[in-house]
Design a protein around this motif. Structure first.
Motif, PDB file in Angstrom:
ATOM      1  N   GLY A 318       1.006   5.715   2.332  1.00  0.00           N
ATOM      2  CA  GLY A 318      -0.007   4.921   3.019  1.00  0.00           C
ATOM      3  C   GLY A 318      -0.738   3.983   2.086  1.00  0.00           C
ATOM      4  N   ALA A 319      -1.058   4.467   0.884  1.00  0.00           N
ATOM      5  CA  ALA A 319      -1.749   3.625  -0.094  1.00  0.00           C
ATOM      6  C   ALA A 319      -0.868   2.454  -0.522  1.00  0.00           C
ATOM      7  CB  ALA A 319      -2.142   4.468  -1.300  1.00  0.00           C
ATOM      8  N   LEU A 320       0.427   2.698  -0.698  1.00  0.00           N
ATOM      9  CA  LEU A 320       1.342   1.622  -1.076  1.00  0.00           C
ATOM     10  C   LEU A 320       1.407   0.553   0.013  1.00  0.00           C
ATOM     11  CD1 LEU A 320       4.445   3.446  -2.608  1.00  0.00           C
ATOM     12  CD2 LEU A 320       3.023   1.755  -3.764  1.00  0.00           C
ATOM     13  N   LEU A 321       1.575   0.992   1.249  1.00  0.00           N
ATOM     14  CA  LEU A 321       1.733   0.044   2.347  1.00  0.00           C
ATOM     15  C   LEU A 321       0.433  -0.694   2.640  1.00  0.00           C
ATOM     16  CD1 LEU A 321       3.969   2.175   4.751  1.00  0.00           C
ATOM     17  CD2 LEU A 321       4.685   0.398   3.139  1.00  0.00           C
ATOM     18  N   ASP A 322      -0.680   0.005   2.553  1.00  0.00           N
ATOM     19  CA  ASP A 322      -1.965  -0.643   2.812  1.00  0.00           C
ATOM     20  C   ASP A 322      -2.355  -1.606   1.692  1.00  0.00           C
ATOM     21  OD1 ASP A 322      -2.239   0.686   5.200  1.00  0.00           O
ATOM     22  OD2 ASP A 322      -3.444   2.318   4.366  1.00  0.00           O
ATOM     23  N   GLY A 323      -1.680  -1.493   0.541  1.00  0.00           N
ATOM     24  CA  GLY A 323      -1.964  -2.384  -0.579  1.00  0.00           C
ATOM     25  C   GLY A 323      -1.172  -3.674  -0.544  1.00  0.00           C
TER      26      GLY A 323
END
Length: 334
Positions: A318-323
């Motif tokens: 999630g952190a990767l995609l939201d970044g």
């Protein structure tokens, strides 16, 4: 395999020349966020279920998303086919390819398009439907298009880490240096990336969540065929994975090449043989099911194996995609 080694050396040289070329060429940009999901090997890396996970992540945040695929296995060579506009599935597996159509039917609200040139396909899609996050299905080797995030799926159970044609590698494991993250699919304890990698490494498993009868009359739980005699017919890259996923008693196992298009007489023969072996049902994968329009009438009922990819490091993903850049703008548009 030793006899194929010289051909692998030639293949390695060709891949090296290609990669050196793209190392010097500026990739084309489409002006929207692009996430690539790819692999190092030919077929069977769990890539398509992961594309589904990525797509659902953006959709859950009300961000318009579209999958761009080459459309392997489709008939014809149209430069652009809109498989789904997010409201309705517009193409058959024959015209759009089995995996794109499977994704379009499975994920509500997902736009799916196919085209050999993903840059041109992306331009056409954006002109017709407006800004979307673009997810490149099988995009790691499609280097002419810029991506904000490059994710590579690696099958933990893949023993043949040799270059084509001696093995299943499309390019050397050193190419992982281009990736921003690796997903270890089919994860089991002790599984590691095939090369040193100092960026995020995620883990995923794929599990059977149920069975759906192709005539639409019935959906069964994941344990519905536990210990019961069934037939299994698959046309996928790693057919043994489908068999290993089942806790049923597979009395007849028919395999075909990846993207195989089943015909009625072929299935009738399989069903008749399976019935003679006491099978209660004929099971197929989702990829095979989209090519059996309406559910062929056979001696046995046909059920699709419904699977789901579970990310063991969901917060990290999630952190990767939201970044990914520019997501805020698209969220407002969505």
């Amino acid at each position: 395999m030793k006899a194929l080694a010289p051909l692998s050396w030639i293949y390695r040289a060709a891949v090296s020349v290609r990669n050196r070329y793209y190392d010097r060429v500026e990739p084309k940009k489409l002006g929207v966020p692009v996430v690539s999901v790819g692999n190092l090997t030919v077929g069977g890396s769990g890539k398509t279920p992961f594309v589904e996970v990525v797509s659902r992540h953006f959709l859950s945040r009300k961000i318009p998303v579209a999958v761009l695929s080459r459309g392997y296995g489709r008939e014809g060579s149209a430069p652009f086919v809109l498989v789904s506009d997010g409201q309705k599935v517009l193409a058959s597996a024959r015209d759009g390819g089995d995996e794109p159509v499977e994704l379009a039917r499975k994920v509500e609200g997902l736009v799916v398009a196919v085209g050999a040139d993903r840059y041109q396909a992306g331009r056409t899609l954006l002109e017709r439907l407006g800004p979307h996050v673009l997810v490149l299905d099988d995009g790691f080797q499609h280097r002419r298009l810029y991506r904000d995030l490059d994710i590579v799926c690696f099958d933990c159970g893949d023993p043949k880490l040799r270059l084509l044609p001696a093995g299943r590698l499309r390019e050397p494991v050193a190419s992982l240096s281009r990736a921003d993250a690796i997903v270890l699919t089919g994860y089991r304890e002790g599984c590691r990336p095939p090369a040193r990698f100092d960026k995020p490494v995620l883990r995923s498993i794929t599990r059977v969540v149920g069975f759906s009868r192709l005539d639409g009359e019935e959906r069964l739980s994941a344990d519905a065929f536990r210990g019961k005699p069934v037939a299994l017919a698959v046309g996928i890259a790693r057919p043994e994975r489908a068999r290993e996923s089942l806790d049923a008693d597979v009395v007849l196992f028919e395999t075909r090449r990846d993207h195989h298009r089943w015909n009625a007489s072929e299935l009738e023969t399989i069903a008749a043989g399976a019935s003679d072996h006491g099978a209660q049902a004929l099971l197929v994968t989702g990829k095979d099911a989209v090519k059996l329009e309406g559910g062929t009438a056979l001696a046995l009922p046909i059920y699709r194996i419904d699977i789901e990819s579970e990310i063991l490091d969901a917060s990290a993903l999630g952190a990767l995609l939201d970044g990914v850049p520019s997501l805020t703008t698209l969220a407002v548009l969505g």
